[in-house]
Motif scaffolding. Structure first.
Motif, PDB file in Angstrom:
ATOM      1  N   ALA A 142       0.833  -1.203   0.000  1.00  0.00           N
ATOM      2  CA  ALA A 142       0.000   0.000   0.000  1.00  0.00           C
ATOM      3  C   ALA A 142       0.867   1.252   0.000  1.00  0.00           C
ATOM      4  O   ALA A 142       0.585   2.227  -0.720  1.00  0.00           O
ATOM      5  CB  ALA A 142      -0.930  -0.007   1.214  1.00  0.00           C
ATOM      6  N   GLN A 143       1.931   1.257   0.807  1.00  0.00           N
ATOM      7  CA  GLN A 143       2.845   2.405   0.841  1.00  0.00           C
ATOM      8  C   GLN A 143       3.469   2.640  -0.525  1.00  0.00           C
ATOM      9  O   GLN A 143       3.656   3.780  -0.969  1.00  0.00           O
ATOM     10  CB  GLN A 143       3.937   2.161   1.884  1.00  0.00           C
ATOM     11  N   LEU A 144       3.767   1.550  -1.223  1.00  0.00           N
ATOM     12  CA  LEU A 144       4.405   1.664  -2.526  1.00  0.00           C
ATOM     13  C   LEU A 144       3.504   2.341  -3.552  1.00  0.00           C
ATOM     14  O   LEU A 144       3.990   3.022  -4.467  1.00  0.00           O
ATOM     15  CB  LEU A 144       4.820   0.272  -3.006  1.00  0.00           C
ATOM     16  N   LEU A 145       2.194   2.168  -3.404  1.00  0.00           N
ATOM     17  CA  LEU A 145       1.263   2.844  -4.318  1.00  0.00           C
ATOM     18  C   LEU A 145       1.433   4.353  -4.259  1.00  0.00           C
ATOM     19  O   LEU A 145       1.353   5.043  -5.277  1.00  0.00           O
ATOM     20  CB  LEU A 145      -0.183   2.466  -3.969  1.00  0.00           C
ATOM     21  N   TYR A 146       1.664   4.886  -3.056  1.00  0.00           N
ATOM     22  CA  TYR A 146       1.916   6.320  -2.914  1.00  0.00           C
ATOM     23  C   TYR A 146       3.258   6.691  -3.546  1.00  0.00           C
ATOM     24  O   TYR A 146       3.370   7.658  -4.300  1.00  0.00           O
ATOM     25  CB  TYR A 146       1.939   6.708  -1.433  1.00  0.00           C
ATOM     26  N   CYS A 147       4.283   5.922  -3.225  1.00  0.00           N
ATOM     27  CA  CYS A 147       5.639   6.255  -3.662  1.00  0.00           C
ATOM     28  C   CYS A 147       5.798   6.217  -5.175  1.00  0.00           C
ATOM     29  O   CYS A 147       6.597   6.961  -5.734  1.00  0.00           O
ATOM     30  CB  CYS A 147       6.644   5.299  -3.027  1.00  0.00           C
TER      31      CYS A 147
END
Length: 207
Positions: free
Chosen positions: A175-180
């Motif tokens: 999920a964090q990677l979607l932002y990054c």
């Protein structure tokens, strides 16, 4: 059936008259769960978790093959799912160590990709087919985590907890990677919905 070709995958089945009888036909499977042999219904939480992890392998492999930009993450999640399924069957410390090694690799790769990220957080929507494939992995990780939670009452709580924690951690990393990686971020669900329907209903419409 004796004069016809026998398929290799039917080696554990047997002929009874003109029919083929296979293990599991009655709705039960006899399998090892955390190293202990058990006879369980095919809708038992353990079987459903095995199936969910198998689906996660499939989802991750498709992303690995189709999208170079997320192929490393997809490969790690695919490997993690395979090892988690093996840990669910074997329940050994050695197998858990292999799972945790992959969890650590996932964290290192995501940390590297997100280094220096200072963007906003909120409701995120995948902004490309590549990120949508990544989001599909996230959704399947969450589903497997919910199924894993249903094992606590019937199976070794410590071992179930190991699976639960790893799935939950992997879900949050993806999920964090979607932002990054540039997903579209909105302050609220209403902002996200208005963005989705603005070209359809007109920008003055609010839902």
């Amino acid at each position: 059936m004796s004069d016809t070709c026998r398929l290799p995958l039917f080696i554990d089945c047997r002929e009874v008259g003109d029919e083929i009888k296979c293990p599991g036909d009655g709705g039960y499977s006899v399998i090892p769960i955390f190293g202990k042999r058990a006879r369980v219904r095919k809708d038992d939480p353990s079987i459903r978790l095995m199936g969910c992890l198998d689906e996660l392998v499939n989802v991750a492999n498709r992303a690995r093959l189709e999208f170079k930009g997320v192929s490393d993450i997809a490969s790690i999640v695919m490997a993690l799912s395979m090892q988690l399924n093996s840990y669910l069957v074997l329940g050994s410390d050695d197998r858990l160590a292999r799972v945790k090694s992959l969890e650590g690799l996932l964290m290192r790769v995501v940390t590297d990709k997100c280094r220096g990220f200072r963007g906003p957080t909120g409701w995120v929507i995948a902004s490309s087919p590549e990120l949508q494939a990544l989001d599909g992995i996230r959704v399947k990780l969450r589903e497997c985590g919910r199924i894993a939670a249903s094992l606590f009452d019937e199976y070794d709580a410590d071992k179930v907890g190991n699976i639960m924690a790893i799935l939950n951690h992997a879900d949050k990393l993806v999920a964090q990677l979607l932002y990054c990686l540039g997903g579209s971020v909105f302050r609220s669900v209403d902002d996200a919905v208005n963005y989705l329907i603005s070209d359809i209903e007109g920008k003055d419409k609010r839902f």
